[in-house]
Enzyme design. Sequence first.
Site, PDB file in Angstrom:
ATOM      1  N   CYS A   2       0.864  -1.181   0.000  1.00  7.01           N
ATOM      2  CA  CYS A   2       0.000   0.000   0.000  1.00  7.01           C
ATOM      3  C   CYS A   2       0.896   1.226   0.000  1.00  7.01           C
ATOM      4  O   CYS A   2       2.096   1.129   0.238  1.00  7.01           O
ATOM      5  CB  CYS A   2      -0.865   0.012   1.241  1.00  7.01           C
ATOM      6  SG  CYS A   2      -1.802  -1.501   1.462  1.00  7.01           S
ATOM      7  N   ARG A  27       1.523   1.866  -5.951  1.00  2.80           N
ATOM      8  CA  ARG A  27       1.738   0.832  -4.925  1.00  2.80           C
ATOM      9  C   ARG A  27       0.469   0.068  -4.583  1.00  2.80           C
ATOM     10  O   ARG A  27       0.503  -0.922  -3.862  1.00  2.80           O
ATOM     11  CB  ARG A  27       2.273   1.485  -3.656  1.00  2.80           C
ATOM     12  CG  ARG A  27       3.567   2.201  -3.832  1.00  2.80           C
ATOM     13  CD  ARG A  27       4.000   2.829  -2.538  1.00  2.80           C
ATOM     14  NE  ARG A  27       4.295   1.814  -1.542  1.00  2.80           N
ATOM     15  CZ  ARG A  27       5.478   1.234  -1.412  1.00  2.80           C
ATOM     16  NH1 ARG A  27       6.462   1.581  -2.191  1.00  2.80           N
ATOM     17  NH2 ARG A  27       5.677   0.322  -0.492  1.00  2.80           N
ATOM     18  N   TRP A  74      -3.625  -1.777  -1.477  1.00 10.32           N
ATOM     19  CA  TRP A  74      -3.546  -3.004  -2.275  1.00 10.32           C
ATOM     20  C   TRP A  74      -3.976  -4.112  -1.334  1.00 10.32           C
ATOM     21  O   TRP A  74      -3.273  -4.453  -0.390  1.00 10.32           O
ATOM     22  CB  TRP A  74      -2.116  -3.225  -2.779  1.00 10.32           C
ATOM     23  CG  TRP A  74      -1.986  -4.366  -3.734  1.00 10.32           C
ATOM     24  CD1 TRP A  74      -2.166  -4.329  -5.079  1.00 10.32           C
ATOM     25  CD2 TRP A  74      -1.611  -5.714  -3.418  1.00 10.32           C
ATOM     26  NE1 TRP A  74      -1.941  -5.578  -5.623  1.00 10.32           N
ATOM     27  CE2 TRP A  74      -1.604  -6.442  -4.629  1.00 10.32           C
ATOM     28  CE3 TRP A  74      -1.292  -6.384  -2.238  1.00 10.32           C
ATOM     29  CZ2 TRP A  74      -1.282  -7.802  -4.693  1.00 10.32           C
ATOM     30  CZ3 TRP A  74      -0.980  -7.732  -2.287  1.00 10.32           C
ATOM     31  CH2 TRP A  74      -0.972  -8.420  -3.514  1.00 10.32           C
ATOM     32  N   ASN A  98       0.685  -0.182   6.200  1.00  9.88           N
ATOM     33  CA  ASN A  98       1.156  -0.982   5.068  1.00  9.88           C
ATOM     34  C   ASN A  98       1.860  -2.198   5.649  1.00  9.88           C
ATOM     35  O   ASN A  98       2.744  -2.047   6.487  1.00  9.88           O
ATOM     36  CB  ASN A  98       2.122  -0.151   4.210  1.00  9.88           C
ATOM     37  CG  ASN A  98       2.775  -0.979   3.120  1.00  9.88           C
ATOM     38  OD1 ASN A  98       2.201  -1.969   2.658  1.00  9.88           O
ATOM     39  ND2 ASN A  98       3.959  -0.586   2.708  1.00  9.88           N
ATOM     40  N   GLY A  99       1.453  -3.384   5.214  1.00  3.32           N
ATOM     41  CA  GLY A  99       2.059  -4.618   5.734  1.00  3.32           C
ATOM     42  C   GLY A  99       0.981  -5.616   6.080  1.00  3.32           C
ATOM     43  O   GLY A  99      -0.170  -5.475   5.648  1.00  3.32           O
ATOM     44  N   GLU A 483      10.937 -11.872 -20.441  1.00  4.79           N
ATOM     45  CA  GLU A 483      10.602 -10.505 -20.028  1.00  4.79           C
ATOM     46  C   GLU A 483       9.557  -9.891 -20.974  1.00  4.79           C
ATOM     47  O   GLU A 483       8.628  -9.221 -20.526  1.00  4.79           O
ATOM     48  CB  GLU A 483      11.888  -9.663 -19.971  1.00  4.79           C
ATOM     49  CG  GLU A 483      11.720  -8.190 -19.692  1.00  4.79           C
ATOM     50  CD  GLU A 483      11.037  -7.873 -18.369  1.00  4.79           C
ATOM     51  OE1 GLU A 483      10.832  -8.766 -17.542  1.00  4.79           O
ATOM     52  OE2 GLU A 483      10.676  -6.699 -18.186  1.00  4.79           O
ATOM     53  N   LYS A 487       5.951  -8.556 -19.716  1.00  8.11           N
ATOM     54  CA  LYS A 487       5.484  -7.188 -19.948  1.00  8.11           C
ATOM     55  C   LYS A 487       4.087  -7.213 -20.546  1.00  8.11           C
ATOM     56  O   LYS A 487       3.198  -6.510 -20.117  1.00  8.11           O
ATOM     57  CB  LYS A 487       6.388  -6.432 -20.937  1.00  8.11           C
ATOM     58  CG  LYS A 487       7.684  -5.871 -20.461  1.00  8.11           C
ATOM     59  CD  LYS A 487       7.601  -4.793 -19.424  1.00  8.11           C
ATOM     60  CE  LYS A 487       7.430  -5.345 -18.050  1.00  8.11           C
ATOM     61  NZ  LYS A 487       8.575  -5.549 -17.246  1.00  8.11           N
ATOM     62  N   GLU A 490       1.315  -8.632 -18.053  1.00  3.65           N
ATOM     63  CA  GLU A 490       0.987  -7.857 -16.845  1.00  3.65           C
ATOM     64  C   GLU A 490       0.210  -6.582 -17.142  1.00  3.65           C
ATOM     65  O   GLU A 490      -0.582  -6.145 -16.328  1.00  3.65           O
ATOM     66  CB  GLU A 490       2.218  -7.576 -15.977  1.00  3.65           C
ATOM     67  CG  GLU A 490       3.165  -6.537 -16.488  1.00  3.65           C
ATOM     68  CD  GLU A 490       4.313  -6.251 -15.515  1.00  3.65           C
ATOM     69  OE1 GLU A 490       4.101  -6.250 -14.305  1.00  3.65           O
ATOM     70  OE2 GLU A 490       5.436  -6.012 -15.999  1.00  3.65           O
ATOM     71  N   HIS A 506       8.903 -29.656 -27.561  1.00  7.01           N
ATOM     72  CA  HIS A 506       8.735 -30.602 -26.455  1.00  7.01           C
ATOM     73  C   HIS A 506       7.385 -30.399 -25.776  1.00  7.01           C
ATOM     74  O   HIS A 506       7.192 -30.838 -24.640  1.00  7.01           O
ATOM     75  CB  HIS A 506       9.885 -30.442 -25.454  1.00  7.01           C
ATOM     76  CG  HIS A 506      11.209 -30.787 -26.049  1.00  7.01           C
ATOM     77  ND1 HIS A 506      11.597 -32.078 -26.293  1.00  7.01           N
ATOM     78  CD2 HIS A 506      12.210 -29.997 -26.519  1.00  7.01           C
ATOM     79  CE1 HIS A 506      12.800 -32.078 -26.852  1.00  7.01           C
ATOM     80  NE2 HIS A 506      13.192 -30.824 -27.011  1.00  7.01           N
ATOM     81  N   LYS A 605       3.433  -1.926  -7.521  1.00  8.10           N
ATOM     82  CA  LYS A 605       4.825  -1.742  -7.943  1.00  8.10           C
ATOM     83  C   LYS A 605       5.811  -2.479  -7.038  1.00  8.10           C
ATOM     84  O   LYS A 605       6.679  -3.190  -7.521  1.00  8.10           O
ATOM     85  CB  LYS A 605       5.142  -0.243  -7.961  1.00  8.10           C
ATOM     86  CG  LYS A 605       6.548   0.083  -8.409  1.00  8.10           C
ATOM     87  CD  LYS A 605       6.682  -0.038  -9.904  1.00  8.10           C
ATOM     88  CE  LYS A 605       8.067   0.267 -10.389  1.00  8.10           C
ATOM     89  NZ  LYS A 605       8.326  -0.325 -11.706  1.00  8.10           N
TER      90      LYS A 605
HETATM   91  O1  M6R Z   1      11.460  -3.926  -7.113  1.00  9.43           O
HETATM   92  P1  M6R Z   1      11.845  -5.266  -7.636  1.00  9.43           P
HETATM   93  O2  M6R Z   1      12.746  -5.198  -8.817  1.00  9.43           O
HETATM   94  O3  M6R Z   1      12.410  -6.148  -6.558  1.00  9.43           O
HETATM   95  O4  M6R Z   1      10.491  -5.923  -8.103  1.00  9.43           O
HETATM   96  C1  M6R Z   1      10.428  -7.235  -8.559  1.00  9.43           C
HETATM   97  C2  M6R Z   1       9.138  -7.500  -9.274  1.00  9.43           C
HETATM   98  O5  M6R Z   1       8.059  -7.321  -8.420  1.00  9.43           O
HETATM   99  C3  M6R Z   1       8.952  -6.604 -10.500  1.00  9.43           C
HETATM  100  O6  M6R Z   1      10.027  -6.714 -11.379  1.00  9.43           O
HETATM  101  C4  M6R Z   1       7.656  -6.987 -11.241  1.00  9.43           C
HETATM  102  O7  M6R Z   1       7.786  -8.252 -11.803  1.00  9.43           O
HETATM  103  C5  M6R Z   1       7.321  -5.926 -12.299  1.00  9.43           C
HETATM  104  N1  M6R Z   1       5.928  -5.606 -12.233  1.00  9.43           N
HETATM  105  C6  M6R Z   1       7.577  -6.368 -13.676  1.00  9.43           C
HETATM  106  O8  M6R Z   1       7.291  -5.394 -14.619  1.00  9.43           O
END
Ligand code: M6R
Length: 610
Positions: A2, A27, A74, A98-99, A483, A487, A490, A506, A605
């Site tokens: 959050c 966040r 969140w 937050n937590g 990656e 992208k 997500e 396979h 994030k």
């Molecule tokens: O802040 P971090 O690099 O540790 O975060 C890791 C992942 O949560 C972050 O890379 C996530 O997969 C992104 N949303 C990808 O775009």
Amino acid sequence: MCGIIGYIGKREAAPLLLEGLKRLEYRGYDSAGMALVHQGKLTAFRSEGKLSKLENKIGAKTPQGTIGIGHTRWATHGKPSEKNAHPHISKRVAIVHNGIIENYLELKKLLPHKGRELKSETDSEIVCHLMDAYVAKEENFLLALDQVLKCLEGTYALVIMDLKDPKHLYVAKKASPIVIGFGKHECFVASDIPAFLAHTNQITFLENDEIAVLSEESVDFYSKELKKIEKPIKEIAWTADMAEKGGYKHFMLKEIMEQPTAIRDTLLGRINKNKNQIHFPEIEKIFKGRFPNFNRFYMVACGTSWHAALAGRYYMEAIAKIPVSVDTASEFRYREPFIDKKTLLLVISQSGETADTLACVAMAREHGAKVISICNVIDSSIPRLSHATLYTNAGPEIGVASTKAFTTQLAVLLMLALSFGARKKSIDQRYLKKAIDGLSKLPRVMENLLKEKEKILKIAQKFVNSRDFYFIARGIHFPIALEGALKLKEISYVHAEGYAAGEMKHGPIALLEHNTPVVALAPKDRVCEKMISNIQEVKARGASVFIVASEGDKRFEKQNDEVFYVPDSLWYLTPLLISLPLQLLAYFVADLRGAEVDQPRNLAKSVTVE
Ligand code: M6R
């Protein structure tokens, strides 16, 4: 996960809280709220959904008050709804959290029930009632807070307002990040620096078990034992503009386009053309000019950062000739890996706050290992716990989808492998010179490549309605394919998978149907021929291919496929270039589909909970 913000000072708090929440919305964005005190009276607003709904609810009549707290959520415990939104209030106390309070069900039983019925399904509300119950007994707010914190199991960043004392804000931290900003006759507290960056760049992060008491003019810090402690104030080099969209429709697009600058800043001071040297002063205290004899070398990260680690393994093995094993942090921490004093752990994290990655750092340190981190957010939790940190200098990354953090992580990993290689003499001066030349030119090459973004838009238009995407590649481009798929899924919610091209037959090839898009990464390298065969295999099963190839490679002409060319480069620079069209493809597909690019559903994030 959050976002929390608090303000105390001379200005009206509400606009500052809203502004801070806007910057923290990445966040979490399933509900939001704020509370202020003015002339002894509490005003609170909460709303389900995005911040704009809270703003609508508040309307034109901004509540008054020069002290206040805000939250963007969140959800973990309790679904997104108005009643589960923060701040939670119990008589004299208002809190944002937050937590996760893991023992909240047990704590519920401790509560004297009368007049303190829980109104929400959250784990957080209990803290508020406990605080109110203790302060009724204790009278001293700080002592009451200390008592409450002793009851809590789990993680928290808490900002607490005593409605009887509008001259102080109370802050406590365990595991979840919280940073204090020092202004002139005012103080801020937030989950992340951009929340108050427009007002101050003087900051102090709180450590675990510390408490801070904020007033207009000063901040008092306390240790776990409630002893007053001194904490240094740091000045951060980020500017407020860095956390703005700067004319772009989305942060993600802005951050994609910023990559040449981000890479330039990441190289700065590290590559020295005249001396033909790559230098990381940050790690000298560990390496002392050599690559010490570590018995084991692990790289650990999550999500996009994990993909960077996977690519980094190719750099370490091929350039530095160092064996390294790579793992996701959420697995590594529970795998009982062999860690001792002769272990080197390299963790990668944009935010420096990812809970699983942070736990791996703590675990490694307990076993006496050396920990180096590659991070973007200065002084965040992971750097503070590492022996040394190599910062990526990408500037604040706000879009939930990581872009510039990824390519700058690759750049640091490459430079690190080159510097290890030079120390170990696994590469010679000519190799290093070529690499330094290539790296120096990289930002300009990226700039030119990004000018071709309209070509990717056209490709996105062609595939926008596809249900499934497959990304295939070999060698170092395999993690780049993973990656690319991450992208896309997500931010556009389209199903996408990355596969090592040799693995397609396979199993996954059975999924291909007429016109299923397959994004094939086939730059001119030693496995390009094999990629061409894999492309033929998927085409034979009806796939519609989009190939990313090297400029001048004539083999893809006259094939009736979509092809995007990247400059023919040194093998270790190509992954950074190929990442750009893949990020743009994800961005355009998501935008064309009307998705919320910067704030995709169910995501946040920084993943600061397990
Ligand atoms: O802040 P971090 O690099 O540790 O975060 C890791 C992942 O949560 C972050 O890379 C996530 O997969 C992104 N949303 C990808 O775009």
